[in-house]
Design a protein around this motif. Structure first.
Motif, short mmCIF file in Angstrom:
data_model
loop_
_atom_site.label_atom_id
_atom_site.label_comp_id
_atom_site.label_asym_id
_atom_site.label_seq_id
_atom_site.Cartn_x
_atom_site.Cartn_y
_atom_site.Cartn_z
N GLN A 1 0.45 -1.51 0.10
CA GLN A 1 0.08 0.25 0.26
C GLN A 1 1.08 1.43 0.29
O GLN A 1 0.38 2.01 -0.75
N PRO B 1 -0.26 3.52 -5.16
CA PRO B 1 -0.83 6.06 -5.53
C PRO B 1 -1.51 6.61 -4.26
O PRO B 1 -1.80 5.01 -2.92
N SER B 2 -0.70 7.45 -4.04
CA SER B 2 -1.41 7.96 -2.77
C SER B 2 -2.51 8.41 -2.04
O SER B 2 -4.23 8.39 -2.98
N PRO B 3 -2.40 7.46 -1.29
CA PRO B 3 -4.43 7.37 -0.60
C PRO B 3 -5.03 8.34 -0.81
O PRO B 3 -5.19 9.99 -0.10
N GLY B 4 -6.36 8.43 -0.62
CA GLY B 4 -7.03 9.55 -0.36
C GLY B 4 -7.45 10.64 -1.23
O GLY B 4 -8.59 11.34 -2.01
N ILE B 5 -6.76 10.46 -2.30
CA ILE B 5 -6.78 11.06 -3.58
C ILE B 5 -8.02 10.31 -4.45
O ILE B 5 -7.79 9.45 -4.64
#
Lengths: 195, 195
Positions: free
Chosen positions: A124, A128-132
């Motif tokens: 994780q 890719p960036s979490p929350g985007i």
């Protein structure tokens, strides 16, 4: 080695008594946002820092809580054990050990936490960036991150510690409540409260 | 009557799917203290205010959260459903309906919540102040409060409502995450996020 304070013994007992439930490793962490509003999310307990009272969990350098901890370093854990009906509210100072860390001992602790995480958890931090927002059919849509299991922590991997200053323990089955307040480096006061 | 917004349908589905677990009615509420630090505790969900999106729970007028809500009226719920592995983070405005309320409709809602509470729950509001130190062998040590089941709310009984402004939904089983943001009286935007 730190002696076992009364609240920590209670917590260890609760963890043990609720061990058969996977979700008993999860607690809710409250922080404060830059706009003064609270934030609250579920976090996975990753044990204590050896020989200390500090609780640890991992997070992504790109997650909002990193910014929130910079704004207000004090956080409060609410940990409810569903089977034994016990609640621990643990307030304390949050500290982030990230990629820019220079202290060798702290880097070592971060590395240990990395290798103690499952491969799925590690992946994780490489994704890719979490929350985007998701970009459907974007160029990176089918990219699955790859990681060598022997490789150390990736840049975004952070270990966070919470150093308790106050603990409120509530036992709903026995209708008992205790308050523990840190009064010195190795000392705590204990009081029984009305539940 | 309010239409069912997408996040509320998700939440109603989760409540239904986890109904067999008593603790699925409990969530964690984060508020901010006067000193700017967060507070976090478990609260029992008492349903929605009829025809609205407002979540309700009860509390004691003497509890710390009443003061905290005066300082910062925005709170964040973290509601984790252990069986379906879904998390709802619900941020919104908190509003207290207490004994000094004068609006008849709001007083009615408070009264309904009182009678929907069990007798045991009601008795807690008639007892000694929660969170104060126990006095052993004090003059009031053996006093058990009494309540007529037909009697309306006691002075300390408060109903609190949370009016959601933003909802972050995470499904750990499906690895899906959605963000819902209120944009008008009856409108919400919805976006899919990286989990």
């Amino acid at each position: 080695m730190a002696s076992i304070t009364p609240w920590r013994q209670l917590l260890l007992d609760s963890i043990q008594a609720n061990k058969h439930l996977r979700h008993s490793e999860y607690f809710q962490l409250a922080t404060v946002k830059e706009n003064g509003r609270p934030a609250n999310r579920t976090v996975v307990f990753r044990g204590f820092i050896q020989g200390t009272e500090k609780l640890q969990f991992t997070t992504d350098a790109r997650s909002q809580k990193i910014e929130e901890i910079k704004t207000q370093a004090f956080g409060e854990i609410c940990w409810y054990f569903t089977d034994s009906r016990e609640q621990f509210r643990i307030g304390g100072f949050l500290n982030v050990i990230g990629n820019a860390e220079t202290n060798p001992l702290r880097l070592k602790i971060r590395e240990q936490a990395w290798f103690q995480s499952s491969l799925d958890s590690r992946l994780q931090f490489a994704g890719p960036s979490p929350g985007i927002p998701c970009v459907k059919n974007g160029p990176d849509d089918n990219t699955t991150p790859k990681l060598d299991p022997a490789e150390g922590p990736v840049e975004n991997f952070c270990l966070v510690t919470l150093e308790p200053q106050e603990v409120d323990y509530l036992n709903l089955r026995k209708m008992k409540r205790y308050s523990f307040v840190k009064t010195g480096d190795f000392s705590w006061t204990q009081r029984e409260l009305i539940p």
